[in-house]
Design a protein around this motif. Structure first.
Motif, PDB file in Angstrom:
ATOM      1  N   ASP A  58      13.688  24.615   8.621  1.00  0.00           N
ATOM      2  CA  ASP A  58      12.901  25.842   8.832  1.00  0.00           C
ATOM      3  C   ASP A  58      11.514  25.754   8.193  1.00  0.00           C
ATOM      4  N   LYS A  85      13.992  33.802   5.740  1.00  0.00           N
ATOM      5  CA  LYS A  85      14.727  34.681   6.670  1.00  0.00           C
ATOM      6  C   LYS A  85      13.860  35.020   7.877  1.00  0.00           C
ATOM      7  N   ASP A  89      13.368  31.922  10.108  1.00  0.00           N
ATOM      8  CA  ASP A  89      14.576  31.555  10.850  1.00  0.00           C
ATOM      9  C   ASP A  89      14.784  32.458  12.067  1.00  0.00           C
ATOM     10  N   ILE A 141      12.380  29.588  14.140  1.00  0.00           N
ATOM     11  CA  ILE A 141      13.322  28.682  13.443  1.00  0.00           C
ATOM     12  C   ILE A 141      12.509  27.583  12.750  1.00  0.00           C
ATOM     13  N   CYS A 142      11.794  26.798  13.551  1.00  0.00           N
ATOM     14  CA  CYS A 142      10.869  25.827  12.951  1.00  0.00           C
ATOM     15  C   CYS A 142       9.708  25.659  13.914  1.00  0.00           C
TER      16      CYS A 142
END
Ligand SMILES: Cc1ncc(COP(=O)(O)O)c(C=O)c1O
Length: 417
Positions: free
Chosen positions: A67, A283, A286, A290-291
């Motif tokens: 992440d 948080k 994510d 997400i990344c």
């Protein structure tokens, strides 16, 4: 088609992106040339592109990554931040561009109903990020009319109610430490944000002013968020600086420096010593990208290896564009053309007879086939933002010619069709 289900008030009450409006305008105009979008004309370094070309078959490219970002890119950025920005106590998260970085930071630090502070003219996407996350109490401070730097000693303005011009004409009446008074409100505004050097003004914030603002934030218990998207875009010997402390968050981008707008890579440098910061930020990350795209992160890493000299060389070539556009804006009067010390923008005041900057922009597109951004989008009605980064010299010459012709006509005859 109608629906009984309702759209969110937060989204409905968020400004419409100005670039979407401008793109619509351009679609309706034949051969319009753009000085509107905040982009650079170059592509990423050739060596870096060549290295990622062969990567598409590598399985790791198609999987999710960490992440926070690829460890090797984060490490390279930690070293870059120490070496170039003198930031030694920060952790790094890689995001899908600086805009997403800003949204991450707002969601990590602010709650709906909080107040926040920015200075007009402001970066429209920062303003929209506040609106769309439910922060309606946006306190907009003035900038110095000569330097366009945040004027931390002037009057208190609330969003929607008063705008840039009104700030400028009322501020001398009130005086005193505007930022200090604003930060002494109860509850204390959650954060203060600036862009350095600025979008839309192209004005840079010198280190003593950054330190003063940071100090006021620290004493009040507010965060200080600095967007350094244009860190390398400095001219005439001026030097960009970053500062660090436990209440400071710095945001950066690969978009402009390395011509990587479409690859979407930016990063956040946040204070590593603050308990819980990393965990809360994670948080948010994510749940949004997400990344950041893995292949884009690999390109970012290879671009970093090419180094800042590659960027600086291109940036210095923009000076010619800036000169041409300063000349093109000259019909408005020398004293009405400001900014451009950094970033890729000039900020120009329209004559009082033409207060509707959107109308002037529409007329320039329709009649003179050249596109600029209305200042209203940044809380500066009656102004134009002109970008000198997006065109090669020859194209910029054409754009400058059209803009000058248009403005000469505006000053002489008004907006004749
Ligand atoms: C001040 C500022 N921050 C952020 C961005 C967006 O950058 P990115 O492409 O990294 O999301 C821009 C783009 O114009 C900008 O001017």
């Amino acid at each position: 088609m109608g629906s009984k289900a309702k759209l969110s008030k937060r989204a409905l009450e968020t400004d419409t992106p100005v670039m979407v409006q401008i793109q619509k305008l351009m679609r309706g105009a034949k051969d319009a040339i753009s000085l509107a979008q905040g982009v650079v004309y170059w592509q990423p370094p050739e060596q870096a592109l060549e290295k990622v070309q062969g990567l598409v078959w590598e399985p790791s490219i198609s999987k999710y990554g960490a992440d926070e970002g690829l460890p090797e890119l984060r490490q390279a950025l930690i070293e870059k931040l120490q070496r170039e920005n003198n930031l030694n106590k920060v952790a790094v998260m890689i995001t899908a561009g600086a805009n997403q970085a800003f949204v991450n930071v707002v969601l990590t630090l602010c709650d709906p109903g909080d107040s926040v502070v920015m200075f007009a003219p402001y970066y429209f996407n920062s303003y929209m990020s506040f609106q769309m996350t439910g922060i309606t109490d946006i306190l907009v401070g003035p900038t110095d009319s000569k330097t366009l730097q945040p004027d931390i000693g002037k009057s208190l303005i609330k969003n929607h109610l008063l705008t840039y011009q009104i700030i400028l004409c009322f501020s001398p009446l009130i005086g005193a430490e505007w930022l200090e008074r604003t930060l002494s409100q109860d509850p204390v505004p959650k954060l203060v944000t600036v862009v350095n050097p600025g979008n839309p003004s192209g004005a840079y914030i010198p280190k003593p002013l950054l330190l003063k603002m940071s100090d006021l934030c620290k004493r009040a218990g507010a965060w200080f968020v600095v967007d350094n998207t244009y860190e390398y875009f400095m001219y005439d010997g001026l030097k960009h600086s970053c500062i660090e402390d436990d209440h400071i968050v710095n945001i950066f981008s690969f978009s402009k420096a390395y011509g990587m707008m479409g690859w979407r890579v930016g990063y956040i440098a946040y204070p590593e010593a603050v308990d819980g910061f990393a965990a809360q930020l994670l948080k948010i990350q994510d749940n949004i990208p997400i990344c950041a795209s893995i292949i884009s992160q690999r390109l970012a890493l290879h671009s970093l290896e090419v180094g800042p000299e590659w960027v600086q060389e291109r940036v210095q070539n923009l000076i010619k564009n800036r000169e041409m556009l300063v000349q093109a804006l000259a019909p408005l009067g020398e004293e009405n053309v400001k900014g451009g010390e950094g970033a890729i923008y000039l900020w120009a005041k329209l004559p009082e007879e033409f207060p509707d900057d959107y109308e002037v922009v529409r007329w320039l597109v329709k009649k003179h086939h050249v596109v600029v951004i209305p200042g209203s989008a940044s809380g500066g009605p009656g102004y134009l933002r002109v970008s000198f980064g997006g065109l090669k010299e020859a194209d910029c010459e054409v754009a400058a010619y059209r803009l000058k012709k248009g403005l000469e006509e505006l000053m002489k005859d008004g907006m004749v069709e």
